[in-house]
Design an enzyme around this catalytic site. Structure first.
Site, short mmCIF file in Angstrom:
data_model
loop_
_atom_site.label_atom_id
_atom_site.label_comp_id
_atom_site.label_asym_id
_atom_site.label_seq_id
_atom_site.Cartn_x
_atom_site.Cartn_y
_atom_site.Cartn_z
N VAL A 78 0.91 -1.15 0.00
CA VAL A 78 0.00 0.00 0.00
C VAL A 78 0.95 1.20 0.00
O VAL A 78 1.49 1.57 1.03
CB VAL A 78 -0.93 0.01 1.23
CG1 VAL A 78 -1.79 1.27 1.23
CG2 VAL A 78 -1.82 -1.24 1.23
N PRO A 79 1.19 1.77 -1.18
CA PRO A 79 2.39 2.60 -1.37
C PRO A 79 2.27 4.01 -0.80
O PRO A 79 2.20 4.98 -1.54
CB PRO A 79 2.56 2.63 -2.88
CG PRO A 79 1.17 2.46 -3.41
CD PRO A 79 0.41 1.64 -2.42
N CYS A 80 2.26 4.12 0.54
CA CYS A 80 2.20 5.47 1.13
C CYS A 80 3.50 6.23 0.85
O CYS A 80 3.54 7.45 1.01
CB CYS A 80 1.89 5.42 2.61
SG CYS A 80 2.95 4.35 3.55
N HIS A 81 4.54 5.51 0.38
CA HIS A 81 5.77 6.23 0.03
C HIS A 81 5.58 7.06 -1.24
O HIS A 81 6.41 7.89 -1.56
CB HIS A 81 6.93 5.24 -0.14
CG HIS A 81 6.73 4.23 -1.23
ND1 HIS A 81 6.03 3.05 -1.03
CD2 HIS A 81 7.09 4.22 -2.52
CE1 HIS A 81 6.00 2.37 -2.17
NE2 HIS A 81 6.64 3.06 -3.09
#
Ligand SMILES: [Zn+2]
Length: 358
Positions: A315-318
Protein backbone atom coordinates in the site's frame (compact mmCIF):
# COMPACT_ATOMS: atom_id res chain seq x y z
CA UNK A 1 -7.78 28.43 28.44
CA UNK A 2 -6.88 25.41 26.39
CA UNK A 3 -3.27 25.04 25.38
CA UNK A 4 -2.91 25.76 21.70
CA UNK A 5 -0.20 23.72 20.10
CA UNK A 6 2.32 25.83 18.21
CA UNK A 7 3.68 24.83 14.79
CA UNK A 8 6.49 22.29 14.75
CA UNK A 9 8.96 24.92 13.50
CA UNK A 10 8.25 27.06 16.56
CA UNK A 11 8.71 24.01 18.77
CA UNK A 12 11.97 23.15 17.08
CA UNK A 13 13.24 26.69 17.74
CA UNK A 14 12.25 26.27 21.40
CA UNK A 15 14.11 22.95 21.45
CA UNK A 16 17.30 24.54 20.11
CA UNK A 17 16.96 27.43 22.59
CA UNK A 18 16.32 24.91 25.44
CA UNK A 19 13.30 27.08 26.23
CA UNK A 20 11.12 26.15 29.20
CA UNK A 21 8.05 27.72 27.57
CA UNK A 22 6.45 24.36 26.77
CA UNK A 23 7.63 22.44 29.84
CA UNK A 24 5.12 19.72 30.69
CA UNK A 25 3.08 20.45 27.56
CA UNK A 26 5.25 19.28 24.66
CA UNK A 27 7.83 16.52 24.32
CA UNK A 28 10.24 15.84 21.49
CA UNK A 29 10.84 12.32 20.11
CA UNK A 30 14.13 11.71 18.33
CA UNK A 31 13.74 9.22 15.49
CA UNK A 32 17.43 8.34 15.23
CA UNK A 33 17.80 7.35 18.90
CA UNK A 34 14.28 6.19 19.81
CA UNK A 35 14.31 8.53 22.83
CA UNK A 36 11.97 11.31 23.92
CA UNK A 37 13.01 14.43 25.84
CA UNK A 38 11.85 17.65 27.40
CA UNK A 39 12.57 20.58 25.09
CA UNK A 40 14.95 21.83 27.81
CA UNK A 41 17.12 18.68 27.63
CA UNK A 42 20.84 19.53 27.99
CA UNK A 43 21.85 16.76 25.54
CA UNK A 44 23.00 17.50 21.98
CA UNK A 45 20.03 18.52 19.84
CA UNK A 46 18.75 16.40 16.95
CA UNK A 47 18.35 17.62 13.37
CA UNK A 48 14.96 19.03 12.47
CA UNK A 49 14.04 16.08 10.20
CA UNK A 50 14.67 13.59 13.01
CA UNK A 51 12.21 15.16 15.45
CA UNK A 52 8.56 14.49 16.23
CA UNK A 53 6.61 16.60 18.72
CA UNK A 54 3.87 15.16 20.93
CA UNK A 55 1.81 16.81 23.64
CA UNK A 56 1.65 13.83 26.00
CA UNK A 57 4.12 11.34 27.43
CA UNK A 58 1.58 8.63 26.58
CA UNK A 59 1.75 9.53 22.87
CA UNK A 60 5.57 9.35 22.93
CA UNK A 61 5.62 5.97 24.64
CA UNK A 62 2.79 4.64 22.51
CA UNK A 63 4.87 5.45 19.43
CA UNK A 64 7.70 3.33 20.78
CA UNK A 65 9.99 6.03 22.22
CA UNK A 66 11.80 5.63 25.55
CA UNK A 67 12.30 8.40 28.14
CA UNK A 68 15.69 10.15 28.02
CA UNK A 69 18.04 9.33 30.89
CA UNK A 70 19.39 12.86 31.05
CA UNK A 71 16.31 15.09 31.18
CA UNK A 72 14.07 12.33 32.64
CA UNK A 73 10.77 13.53 31.14
CA UNK A 74 8.74 11.22 33.41
CA UNK A 75 9.90 13.12 36.49
CA UNK A 76 7.76 16.11 37.43
CA UNK A 77 7.56 18.37 40.45
CA UNK A 78 4.68 18.19 42.90
CA UNK A 79 3.71 14.66 42.14
CA UNK A 80 2.60 11.95 44.54
CA UNK A 81 5.77 10.27 45.94
CA UNK A 82 4.46 6.81 45.08
CA UNK A 83 4.87 7.61 41.38
CA UNK A 84 8.57 8.51 41.63
CA UNK A 85 9.18 5.61 43.96
CA UNK A 86 7.70 3.08 41.53
CA UNK A 87 9.44 4.60 38.51
CA UNK A 88 12.76 4.32 40.35
CA UNK A 89 12.01 0.69 41.22
CA UNK A 90 11.10 -0.03 37.62
CA UNK A 91 14.46 1.42 36.53
CA UNK A 92 16.32 -0.70 39.07
CA UNK A 93 14.46 -3.93 38.38
CA UNK A 94 13.36 -3.84 34.72
CA UNK A 95 13.35 -7.64 34.49
CA UNK A 96 10.77 -8.10 37.25
CA UNK A 97 7.21 -8.97 36.26
CA UNK A 98 5.35 -5.97 37.70
CA UNK A 99 1.94 -7.56 38.18
CA UNK A 100 -0.77 -6.33 40.53
CA UNK A 101 0.17 -9.15 42.96
CA UNK A 102 3.76 -7.96 42.91
CA UNK A 103 2.61 -4.43 43.84
CA UNK A 104 0.55 -5.80 46.74
CA UNK A 105 3.47 -7.97 47.87
CA UNK A 106 5.59 -4.82 48.04
CA UNK A 107 3.02 -3.03 50.17
CA UNK A 108 1.30 -0.88 47.50
CA UNK A 109 -2.42 -0.47 47.09
CA UNK A 110 -3.05 -1.09 43.36
CA UNK A 111 -5.98 1.31 43.12
CA UNK A 112 -3.96 4.14 44.75
CA UNK A 113 -1.14 3.43 42.28
CA UNK A 114 -3.55 3.43 39.36
CA UNK A 115 -5.08 6.79 40.34
CA UNK A 116 -1.69 8.42 41.00
CA UNK A 117 -0.28 7.36 37.62
CA UNK A 118 -3.45 8.32 35.77
CA UNK A 119 -3.21 11.79 37.30
CA UNK A 120 0.49 12.13 36.49
CA UNK A 121 0.61 10.66 32.96
CA UNK A 122 -2.91 9.88 31.82
CA UNK A 123 -1.93 6.22 31.81
CA UNK A 124 -1.46 3.47 34.37
CA UNK A 125 1.73 2.06 35.84
CA UNK A 126 1.06 -1.14 33.91
CA UNK A 127 0.81 0.81 30.65
CA UNK A 128 4.25 2.23 31.37
CA UNK A 129 5.65 -1.21 32.15
CA UNK A 130 4.19 -2.55 28.92
CA UNK A 131 5.42 0.30 26.71
CA UNK A 132 8.89 -0.02 28.20
CA UNK A 133 8.93 -3.73 27.40
CA UNK A 134 7.74 -3.10 23.82
CA UNK A 135 10.21 -0.25 23.32
CA UNK A 136 13.01 -2.49 24.54
CA UNK A 137 11.92 -5.29 22.17
CA UNK A 138 11.96 -2.87 19.23
CA UNK A 139 15.40 -1.58 20.22
CA UNK A 140 16.79 -5.12 20.43
CA UNK A 141 15.27 -5.94 17.07
CA UNK A 142 16.98 -2.92 15.51
CA UNK A 143 20.25 -3.89 17.21
CA UNK A 144 19.81 -7.45 15.96
CA UNK A 145 19.44 -6.23 12.39
CA UNK A 146 22.69 -4.32 12.71
CA UNK A 147 24.22 -7.59 13.93
CA UNK A 148 23.06 -9.29 10.71
CA UNK A 149 24.55 -6.50 8.62
CA UNK A 150 27.82 -6.83 10.53
CA UNK A 151 27.77 -10.61 10.13
CA UNK A 152 27.06 -10.41 6.43
CA UNK A 153 29.85 -7.85 6.07
CA UNK A 154 32.20 -10.21 7.90
CA UNK A 155 31.20 -13.11 5.65
CA UNK A 156 29.07 -14.96 8.22
CA UNK A 157 25.48 -15.78 7.56
CA UNK A 158 24.07 -16.65 10.97
CA UNK A 159 21.42 -14.11 11.87
CA UNK A 160 21.04 -15.52 15.38
CA UNK A 161 21.02 -12.14 17.12
CA UNK A 162 18.21 -10.92 14.91
CA UNK A 163 16.25 -14.15 15.29
CA UNK A 164 16.49 -13.99 19.09
CA UNK A 165 15.25 -10.39 19.10
CA UNK A 166 12.46 -11.30 16.70
CA UNK A 167 11.40 -14.08 19.05
CA UNK A 168 11.30 -11.65 21.96
CA UNK A 169 9.16 -9.24 19.96
CA UNK A 170 6.62 -11.84 18.85
CA UNK A 171 6.69 -13.60 22.21
CA UNK A 172 6.10 -17.20 23.14
CA UNK A 173 4.02 -19.43 20.85
CA UNK A 174 0.53 -18.96 22.28
CA UNK A 175 -1.81 -21.84 23.05
CA UNK A 176 -4.60 -22.26 20.52
CA UNK A 177 -7.68 -20.95 22.21
CA UNK A 178 -11.26 -19.90 21.51
CA UNK A 179 -11.08 -21.62 18.11
CA UNK A 180 -9.52 -18.50 16.66
CA UNK A 181 -7.28 -18.84 13.68
CA UNK A 182 -3.72 -18.06 14.69
CA UNK A 183 -1.63 -15.49 12.84
CA UNK A 184 1.95 -16.27 11.89
CA UNK A 185 4.92 -13.95 11.64
CA UNK A 186 8.24 -14.35 9.90
CA UNK A 187 10.87 -12.08 8.42
CA UNK A 188 12.87 -12.00 5.23
CA UNK A 189 15.76 -9.88 4.07
CA UNK A 190 15.48 -7.15 1.44
CA UNK A 191 17.98 -4.66 0.03
CA UNK A 192 16.53 -2.14 2.52
CA UNK A 193 16.86 -4.40 5.56
CA UNK A 194 14.67 -7.15 7.03
CA UNK A 195 10.89 -6.94 6.70
CA UNK A 196 8.39 -8.53 9.10
CA UNK A 197 5.32 -10.20 7.61
CA UNK A 198 2.25 -11.31 9.59
CA UNK A 199 -0.41 -13.45 7.88
CA UNK A 200 -3.07 -16.08 8.31
CA UNK A 201 -3.14 -18.94 5.81
CA UNK A 202 -4.57 -16.91 2.96
CA UNK A 203 -4.22 -13.20 3.76
CA UNK A 204 -1.40 -10.87 4.70
CA UNK A 205 -2.19 -8.72 7.79
CA UNK A 206 1.00 -6.67 8.12
CA UNK A 207 4.25 -6.00 6.29
CA UNK A 208 6.72 -3.57 7.85
CA UNK A 209 10.39 -2.79 7.95
CA UNK A 210 11.83 -4.30 11.11
CA UNK A 211 12.86 -0.99 12.68
CA UNK A 212 9.58 0.88 12.34
CA UNK A 213 9.13 2.40 15.78
CA UNK A 214 5.41 1.72 15.92
CA UNK A 215 5.85 -1.98 15.03
CA UNK A 216 5.41 -3.34 18.58
CA UNK A 217 2.23 -1.35 19.15
CA UNK A 218 0.98 -2.26 15.65
CA UNK A 219 1.47 -5.94 16.47
CA UNK A 220 -0.47 -5.53 19.71
CA UNK A 221 -3.31 -3.64 18.06
CA UNK A 222 -3.51 -6.23 15.29
CA UNK A 223 -3.84 -9.10 17.77
CA UNK A 224 -6.56 -7.21 19.62
CA UNK A 225 -8.44 -6.42 16.43
CA UNK A 226 -8.52 -9.96 15.06
CA UNK A 227 -8.85 -11.42 18.60
CA UNK A 228 -6.03 -13.82 17.89
CA UNK A 229 -2.37 -14.25 18.69
CA UNK A 230 0.78 -14.21 16.62
CA UNK A 231 3.20 -17.14 16.57
CA UNK A 232 6.48 -17.44 14.71
CA UNK A 233 5.99 -19.39 11.52
CA UNK A 234 5.20 -19.37 7.81
CA UNK A 235 2.02 -19.55 5.78
CA UNK A 236 1.51 -19.60 2.00
CA UNK A 237 0.62 -15.89 2.16
CA UNK A 238 4.06 -15.11 3.65
CA UNK A 239 5.82 -17.23 1.01
CA UNK A 240 3.87 -15.42 -1.69
CA UNK A 241 4.66 -11.91 -0.45
CA UNK A 242 8.34 -12.77 0.05
CA UNK A 243 8.53 -13.89 -3.61
CA UNK A 244 6.65 -10.80 -4.81
CA UNK A 245 8.80 -8.41 -2.77
CA UNK A 246 11.92 -10.06 -4.19
CA UNK A 247 10.57 -9.57 -7.72
CA UNK A 248 9.72 -5.95 -6.87
CA UNK A 249 13.26 -5.24 -5.72
CA UNK A 250 14.66 -6.98 -8.79
CA UNK A 251 12.57 -4.67 -10.96
CA UNK A 252 10.24 -7.37 -12.33
CA UNK A 253 6.99 -6.53 -10.54
CA UNK A 254 4.99 -3.39 -9.77
CA UNK A 255 1.52 -4.75 -8.81
CA UNK A 256 1.17 -7.11 -5.84
CA UNK A 257 -1.26 -10.02 -5.86
CA UNK A 258 -0.99 -11.41 -2.30
CA UNK A 259 -4.48 -11.02 -0.75
CA UNK A 260 -4.53 -8.35 1.98
CA UNK A 261 -6.60 -8.37 5.16
CA UNK A 262 -7.21 -4.61 5.29
CA UNK A 263 -8.35 -3.78 8.83
CA UNK A 264 -9.29 -0.21 9.64
CA UNK A 265 -12.35 1.96 9.24
CA UNK A 266 -14.26 2.27 5.93
CA UNK A 267 -12.59 5.69 5.44
CA UNK A 268 -9.10 4.23 6.00
CA UNK A 269 -9.84 1.38 3.59
CA UNK A 270 -10.98 3.90 1.00
CA UNK A 271 -7.69 5.83 1.38
CA UNK A 272 -5.60 2.66 1.14
CA UNK A 273 -7.45 1.55 -1.98
CA UNK A 274 -6.73 4.97 -3.49
CA UNK A 275 -3.04 4.59 -2.58
CA UNK A 276 -2.86 1.22 -4.33
CA UNK A 277 -4.27 2.89 -7.45
CA UNK A 278 -1.28 5.30 -7.68
CA UNK A 279 0.85 3.71 -10.40
CA UNK A 280 4.43 2.78 -9.61
CA UNK A 281 6.76 5.58 -10.74
CA UNK A 282 4.21 8.30 -9.93
CA UNK A 283 3.47 10.36 -6.81
CA UNK A 284 0.55 12.29 -5.33
CA UNK A 285 -0.09 14.79 -2.52
CA UNK A 286 -2.62 14.22 0.29
CA UNK A 287 -4.74 16.96 -1.27
CA UNK A 288 -4.91 15.07 -4.59
CA UNK A 289 -6.17 11.97 -2.80
CA UNK A 290 -8.74 13.94 -0.79
CA UNK A 291 -10.03 15.58 -3.98
CA UNK A 292 -10.21 12.25 -5.83
CA UNK A 293 -12.26 10.91 -2.92
CA UNK A 294 -14.53 13.96 -3.27
CA UNK A 295 -13.57 14.93 0.30
CA UNK A 296 -11.31 17.96 -0.35
CA UNK A 297 -11.74 19.06 3.30
CA UNK A 298 -10.39 15.73 4.61
CA UNK A 299 -6.68 16.30 3.84
CA UNK A 300 -5.58 15.76 7.44
CA UNK A 301 -7.74 12.63 7.85
CA UNK A 302 -6.22 11.27 4.64
CA UNK A 303 -2.79 11.94 6.15
CA UNK A 304 -3.68 10.06 9.31
CA UNK A 305 -5.07 7.08 7.35
CA UNK A 306 -1.87 7.10 5.33
CA UNK A 307 0.12 6.84 8.56
CA UNK A 308 -2.07 4.00 9.87
CA UNK A 309 -1.24 1.84 6.85
CA UNK A 310 0.40 -1.44 7.90
CA UNK A 311 1.54 -2.62 4.48
CA UNK A 312 4.85 -1.03 3.62
CA UNK A 313 5.58 -0.94 -0.14
CA UNK A 314 2.34 -2.81 -1.07
CA UNK A 315 0.00 0.00 0.00
CA UNK A 316 2.39 2.60 -1.37
CA UNK A 317 2.20 5.47 1.13
CA UNK A 318 5.77 6.23 0.03
CA UNK A 319 4.24 7.63 -3.19
CA UNK A 320 2.78 10.55 -1.19
CA UNK A 321 4.73 13.80 -1.27
CA UNK A 322 4.10 17.18 0.33
CA UNK A 323 2.01 19.69 -1.63
CA UNK A 324 5.30 21.45 -2.47
CA UNK A 325 6.89 18.21 -3.71
CA UNK A 326 8.96 17.69 -0.54
CA UNK A 327 9.55 14.16 0.74
CA UNK A 328 7.65 14.71 4.07
CA UNK A 329 7.57 11.80 6.51
CA UNK A 330 7.72 8.05 6.15
CA UNK A 331 7.28 5.43 8.89
CA UNK A 332 10.09 3.34 7.47
CA UNK A 333 12.53 6.28 7.37
CA UNK A 334 13.03 8.93 4.71
CA UNK A 335 16.10 7.23 3.22
CA UNK A 336 13.93 4.22 2.37
CA UNK A 337 11.22 6.43 0.86
CA UNK A 338 13.82 8.10 -1.33
CA UNK A 339 15.26 4.73 -2.35
CA UNK A 340 11.81 3.29 -3.24
CA UNK A 341 10.83 6.33 -5.31
CA UNK A 342 14.11 6.21 -7.22
CA UNK A 343 13.73 2.47 -7.78
CA UNK A 344 10.19 2.89 -9.13
CA UNK A 345 11.29 5.77 -11.34
CA UNK A 346 13.99 3.51 -12.83
CA UNK A 347 11.47 0.67 -13.38
CA UNK A 348 9.16 3.10 -15.18
CA UNK A 349 11.96 4.37 -17.41
CA UNK A 350 12.89 0.80 -18.32
CA UNK A 351 9.27 -0.08 -19.11
CA UNK A 352 8.95 3.01 -21.33
CA UNK A 353 12.20 2.14 -23.15
CA UNK A 354 10.93 -1.41 -23.73
CA UNK A 355 7.68 -0.09 -25.20
CA UNK A 356 9.58 2.20 -27.55
CA UNK A 357 11.81 -0.57 -28.89
CA UNK A 358 8.92 -3.04 -29.22
ZN1 LIG B 1 16.69 14.39 27.17
Amino acid sequence: MLFERPADDTLYDALIARSADYEGQIYVCVKTTGIFCRLTCPARKPKRENTLFFDTIAACMHSGFRPCRRCKPLEQAGREPVVDELLARLDNEPELRWTEDELVRRGYDPSTVRRAFKRAFGMTFHDIVRYRRLGEAARQLADGARVIDAQIDAGYESPSGFRAAFQRLIGKPPALSQNRELLFADWFDTPLGPMIAVADKTHLHLLEFHDRRALPTELEALQKRVRSSVAIGRTPAIDQIEAEIRDYFEGRLTAFKTPLALGGTPFEKHVWTKLIEIPSGQTRAYGDLAREMLRPEAVRAVGRANGANQFAIIVPCHRILGADGSLTGYGGGLWRKQWLLRHEEKMREQATAMEETA
